[in-house]
Design an enzyme around this catalytic site. Sequence first.
Site, PDB file in Angstrom:
ATOM      1  N   CYS A   1       0.752  -9.704   0.026  1.00 55.99           N
ATOM      2  CA  CYS A   1      -0.636 -10.058  -0.310  1.00 55.99           C
ATOM      3  C   CYS A   1      -0.864 -10.282  -1.811  1.00 55.99           C
ATOM      4  CB  CYS A   1      -1.565  -9.014   0.289  1.00 55.99           C
ATOM      5  SG  CYS A   1      -3.172  -9.691   0.644  1.00 55.99           S
TER       6      CYS A   1
ATOM      7  N   HIS B   1       0.197  -7.290   5.791  1.00 54.76           N
ATOM      8  CA  HIS B   1       0.599  -5.951   5.343  1.00 54.76           C
ATOM      9  C   HIS B   1       1.471  -5.224   6.367  1.00 54.76           C
ATOM     10  CE1 HIS B   1      -1.922  -5.623   1.715  1.00 54.76           C
ATOM     11  NE2 HIS B   1      -2.732  -6.445   2.362  1.00 54.76           N
TER      12      HIS B   1
ATOM     13  N   GLU C   1       3.387  -2.841   5.941  1.00 55.03           N
ATOM     14  CA  GLU C   1       3.447  -1.393   5.652  1.00 55.03           C
ATOM     15  C   GLU C   1       2.351  -0.629   6.400  1.00 55.03           C
ATOM     16  OE1 GLU C   1       2.365  -3.726   3.731  1.00 55.03           O
ATOM     17  OE2 GLU C   1       0.611  -3.083   2.582  1.00 55.03           O
TER      18      GLU C   1
HETATM   19  N1  GLN Z   1      -7.693 -10.691  -2.324  1.00 52.10           N
HETATM   20  C1  GLN Z   1      -6.760  -9.940  -3.105  1.00 52.10           C
HETATM   21  C2  GLN Z   1      -6.355 -10.683  -4.375  1.00 52.10           C
HETATM   22  O1  GLN Z   1      -6.704 -11.804  -4.565  1.00 52.10           O
HETATM   23  C3  GLN Z   1      -5.516  -9.628  -2.315  1.00 52.10           C
HETATM   24  C4  GLN Z   1      -5.832  -8.627  -1.258  1.00 52.10           C
HETATM   25  C5  GLN Z   1      -4.685  -7.785  -0.810  1.00 52.10           C
HETATM   26  O2  GLN Z   1      -3.695  -7.592  -1.522  1.00 52.10           O
HETATM   27  N2  GLN Z   1      -4.816  -7.187   0.328  1.00 52.10           N
HETATM   28  O3  GLN Z   1      -5.677 -10.113  -5.160  1.00 52.10           O
END
Ligand code: GLN
Length: 199
Positions: A78, A173, A175
């Site tokens: 992410c 995610h 994890e």
């Molecule tokens: N929206 C977040 C960002 O732009 C990422 C979200 C996440 O890591 N779950 O950093």
Amino acid sequence: MRIGILAIQGDMDLHHRKLRMIGISPLLVKTEEELKRVDGLVLPGGESTTISKILERYGLRESLKKRIEEGMPVLATCAGIIILAKKFDKDEPEVKSLGLLDVKLQRNAYGRQRESFEGPVRLKINDVEKTITGIFIRAPKIIEVGKSVEELGWYESDPVLVRQGNILAMTFHPELVDEDNSIHEFFVKMVEEKGGRNV
Ligand code: GLN
């Protein structure tokens, strides 16, 4: 073999727990000294703007970039994939990404109604196919994939797990999901294959 977790901001604890579940004792990495001691690194999710600012403040940005360029395996989730990406759909002045992973991303792409959601992710890793639960939290979308990037997982028709050499990156995610460890296990194999020394 020593696997580190970048411990600047975000959900490092859940990666720590997941790695322990598969027999790895990870090291939390906050300094250049700690970065030198690891053979592979997890870049957790969180807030990419914050992570990118703190990387600079801690003086870690350039050394992290260099280690990845030299081949250190990384697993990025992410915000982690945002930190690595080369391109974005629009200007992202708040994120100084490392520009190493040849994908184009759209941040927070799934809209307000679906800021966070679960959905089936189809994986195809080493010719083994399976479907796992993908948890997406204000996730970016991969809207373009460069030639050197291999797609290993999809949600609907979107690639959500990709590999470019030593970089394994995803928009969801793993994890957070207990019933499947295959992505972290695959990453550990990448580190072993790279010659991660046993400690
Ligand atoms: N929206 C977040 C960002 O732009 C990422 C979200 C996440 O890591 N779950 O950093």
